[in-house]
Design an enzyme around this catalytic site. Structure first.
Site, PDB file in Angstrom:
ATOM      1  N   ASP A   1     -64.421 -57.666  84.639  1.00 58.55           N
ATOM      2  CA  ASP A   1     -64.493 -58.351  85.931  1.00 58.55           C
ATOM      3  C   ASP A   1     -65.359 -57.508  86.858  1.00 58.55           C
ATOM      4  O   ASP A   1     -65.669 -56.366  86.539  1.00 58.55           O
ATOM      5  CB  ASP A   1     -63.087 -58.552  86.526  1.00 58.55           C
TER       6      ASP A   1
ATOM      7  N   HIS B   1     -41.072 -41.422  72.189  1.00 58.24           N
ATOM      8  CA  HIS B   1     -41.699 -42.733  72.388  1.00 58.24           C
ATOM      9  C   HIS B   1     -42.466 -43.257  71.190  1.00 58.24           C
ATOM     10  O   HIS B   1     -43.001 -44.362  71.240  1.00 58.24           O
ATOM     11  CB  HIS B   1     -42.629 -42.673  73.607  1.00 58.24           C
TER      12      HIS B   1
ATOM     13  N   GLY C   1     -55.080 -50.218  75.964  1.00 59.99           N
ATOM     14  CA  GLY C   1     -53.901 -50.305  76.824  1.00 59.99           C
ATOM     15  C   GLY C   1     -52.871 -51.285  76.260  1.00 59.99           C
ATOM     16  O   GLY C   1     -51.669 -51.029  76.287  1.00 59.99           O
TER      17      GLY C   1
ATOM     18  N   ARG D   1     -53.625 -55.744  71.422  1.00 64.76           N
ATOM     19  CA  ARG D   1     -55.008 -55.435  71.064  1.00 64.76           C
ATOM     20  C   ARG D   1     -55.050 -54.369  69.978  1.00 64.76           C
ATOM     21  O   ARG D   1     -55.955 -54.361  69.153  1.00 64.76           O
ATOM     22  CB  ARG D   1     -55.786 -54.973  72.280  1.00 64.76           C
TER      23      ARG D   1
ATOM     24  N   GLY E   1     -60.914 -49.958  76.379  1.00 62.05           N
ATOM     25  CA  GLY E   1     -60.243 -50.798  77.368  1.00 62.05           C
ATOM     26  C   GLY E   1     -61.232 -51.543  78.234  1.00 62.05           C
ATOM     27  O   GLY E   1     -62.434 -51.512  78.006  1.00 62.05           O
ATOM     28  N   SER E   2     -60.692 -52.195  79.242  1.00 61.75           N
ATOM     29  CA  SER E   2     -61.544 -52.968  80.143  1.00 61.75           C
ATOM     30  C   SER E   2     -61.625 -52.256  81.494  1.00 61.75           C
ATOM     31  O   SER E   2     -60.818 -51.377  81.796  1.00 61.75           O
ATOM     32  CB  SER E   2     -60.979 -54.384  80.317  1.00 61.75           C
TER      33      SER E   2
ATOM     34  N   ARG F   1     -63.440 -62.610  75.407  1.00 64.02           N
ATOM     35  CA  ARG F   1     -62.819 -61.282  75.468  1.00 64.02           C
ATOM     36  C   ARG F   1     -62.750 -60.619  74.106  1.00 64.02           C
ATOM     37  O   ARG F   1     -63.008 -59.428  73.958  1.00 64.02           O
ATOM     38  CB  ARG F   1     -61.410 -61.370  76.063  1.00 64.02           C
TER      39      ARG F   1
ATOM     40  N   ARG G   1     -40.356 -49.558  71.973  1.00 60.46           N
ATOM     41  CA  ARG G   1     -40.655 -50.227  73.259  1.00 60.46           C
ATOM     42  C   ARG G   1     -41.755 -51.276  73.144  1.00 60.46           C
ATOM     43  O   ARG G   1     -42.419 -51.604  74.131  1.00 60.46           O
ATOM     44  CB  ARG G   1     -41.057 -49.212  74.336  1.00 60.46           C
TER      45      ARG G   1
ATOM     46  N   MET H   1     -57.711 -47.594  84.818  1.00 61.46           N
ATOM     47  CA  MET H   1     -56.490 -46.927  85.269  1.00 61.46           C
ATOM     48  C   MET H   1     -55.962 -45.832  84.338  1.00 61.46           C
ATOM     49  O   MET H   1     -54.800 -45.427  84.479  1.00 61.46           O
ATOM     50  CB  MET H   1     -55.403 -47.986  85.517  1.00 61.46           C
ATOM     51  N   GLU H   2     -56.759 -45.371  83.385  1.00 60.16           N
ATOM     52  CA  GLU H   2     -56.211 -44.427  82.390  1.00 60.16           C
ATOM     53  C   GLU H   2     -57.069 -43.210  82.045  1.00 60.16           C
ATOM     54  O   GLU H   2     -56.544 -42.155  81.681  1.00 60.16           O
ATOM     55  CB  GLU H   2     -55.920 -45.171  81.064  1.00 60.16           C
TER      56      GLU H   2
ATOM     57  N   ARG I   1     -60.165 -43.901  74.264  1.00 58.61           N
ATOM     58  CA  ARG I   1     -59.619 -45.075  74.944  1.00 58.61           C
ATOM     59  C   ARG I   1     -60.597 -46.225  74.777  1.00 58.61           C
ATOM     60  O   ARG I   1     -61.819 -46.052  74.946  1.00 58.61           O
ATOM     61  CB  ARG I   1     -59.409 -44.762  76.434  1.00 58.61           C
TER      62      ARG I   1
HETATM   63  N1  HPA Z   1     -59.117 -52.499  88.629  1.00 55.62           N
HETATM   64  C1  HPA Z   1     -58.387 -51.635  87.919  1.00 55.62           C
HETATM   65  N2  HPA Z   1     -58.336 -51.669  86.602  1.00 55.62           N
HETATM   66  C2  HPA Z   1     -59.030 -52.607  85.960  1.00 55.62           C
HETATM   67  C3  HPA Z   1     -59.814 -53.546  86.646  1.00 55.62           C
HETATM   68  C4  HPA Z   1     -59.854 -53.473  88.045  1.00 55.62           C
HETATM   69  O1  HPA Z   1     -60.537 -54.272  88.715  1.00 55.62           O
HETATM   70  N3  HPA Z   1     -60.367 -54.378  85.735  1.00 55.62           N
HETATM   71  C5  HPA Z   1     -59.952 -53.955  84.521  1.00 55.62           C
HETATM   72  N4  HPA Z   1     -59.147 -52.885  84.650  1.00 55.62           N
END
Ligand code: HPA
Length: 234
Positions: free
Chosen positions: A204, A4, A20, A24, A89-90, A217, A43, A180-181, A87
């Site tokens: 958020d 990969h 992610g 970015r 990320g958000s 952002r 990819r 999620m990671e 990592r």
């Molecule tokens: N859920 C899952 N992953 C995320 C979220 C969320 O609300 N916001 C940013 N990554």
């Protein structure tokens, strides 16, 4: 080259930042690194290597979710000898005192399951950050005046969650945010004796429904890259 990642062996630095989103990775490399060059586009999962204050750094997209991150982190550690993986990320805020734009340094990452479930089976392994990186990142964030929280996060397998009761339990148990990671990154770091940390910006909020406006952002993401780079070389 791996399945990969198209980079040659020497093209990947020992220190790797993992956003992610591959775009970015491109933005962060062009903004923060000297002489960034693209080392992967397999990819469309872009990766760049350059230097930061003279230190070689790779910024490689991980994709969304633990199965995707697991592929890149495994290959970076096992085939390219990456030793420090951060990592960037958000995440979604899960506590009233955690606001939009705040930074969360993930001390631990709870999960329902990760790609490592097959190894752990009935065992509830507790994936945690590298202490040295976590400590250095906290000092870097404080130095920048960024509102920062250190604690547990939740690495979910789903963005569109059909189990609000789980989020309620996470909130009840003091979890700061959901992404999620991170849990799988921490599992792999433990398995291969390398350093890992997740530095997250709250984009958020699950309780208030508030979300970071698109124009803000980039700035918030930049703070995170700066904190991660400073921590990596402290
Ligand atoms: N859920 C899952 N992953 C995320 C979220 C969320 O609300 N916001 C940013 N990554």
């Amino acid at each position: 080259m791996t399945i990969h990642i198209g980079a040659e062996k020497g093209d990947i630095a020992e220190t790797v930042l993992l956003p992610g989103d591959p775009y970015r990775a491109k933005w962060a490399a062009e903004t923060f690194l000297d002489n960034p060059r693209m080392v992967n586009e397999v990819r469309g999962m872009l990766g760049f290597t350059g230097t930061w204050n003279g230190h070689p750094v790779t910024i490689q997209g991980s994709g969304m979710g633990m199965p995707s991150l697991s592929i890149y982190a495994n290959e970076l550690i096992r085939d390219y000898n990456a030793k420090t993986l951060i990592r960037i990320g958000s995440c979604g805020g899960m506590q009233p005192h955690v606001g939009i734009r705040d930074v969360i340094l993930a001390m631990t990452a709870s999960t329902l399951s990760t790609p490592s479930r097959g190894i752990f089976k009935e065992l509830n392994f507790a994936p945690c950050a590298d202490w040295g990186l976590l400590h250095a990142a906290f000092i870097a964030a404080e130095g920048k005046g960024t509102k920062t929280h250190v604690g547990g996060i939740y690495s979910s397998d789903v963005f569109y969650d059909e189990r609000p009761d789980l989020n309620e339990q996470m909130t009840r148990h003091g979890i700061l945010g959901v992404e999620m990671e991170a849990a799988e990154l921490y599992n792999l770091a433990a398995r291969h004796s390398v350093r890992a940390l997740a530095v997250l910006t709250v984009s958020d909020h699950l309780q208030t429904g508030e979300a970071l406006p698109a124009k803000d952002r980039e700035r918030s993401f930049g703070d995170m890259v700066d904190i991660a780079l400073t921590a990596a070389f402290s």
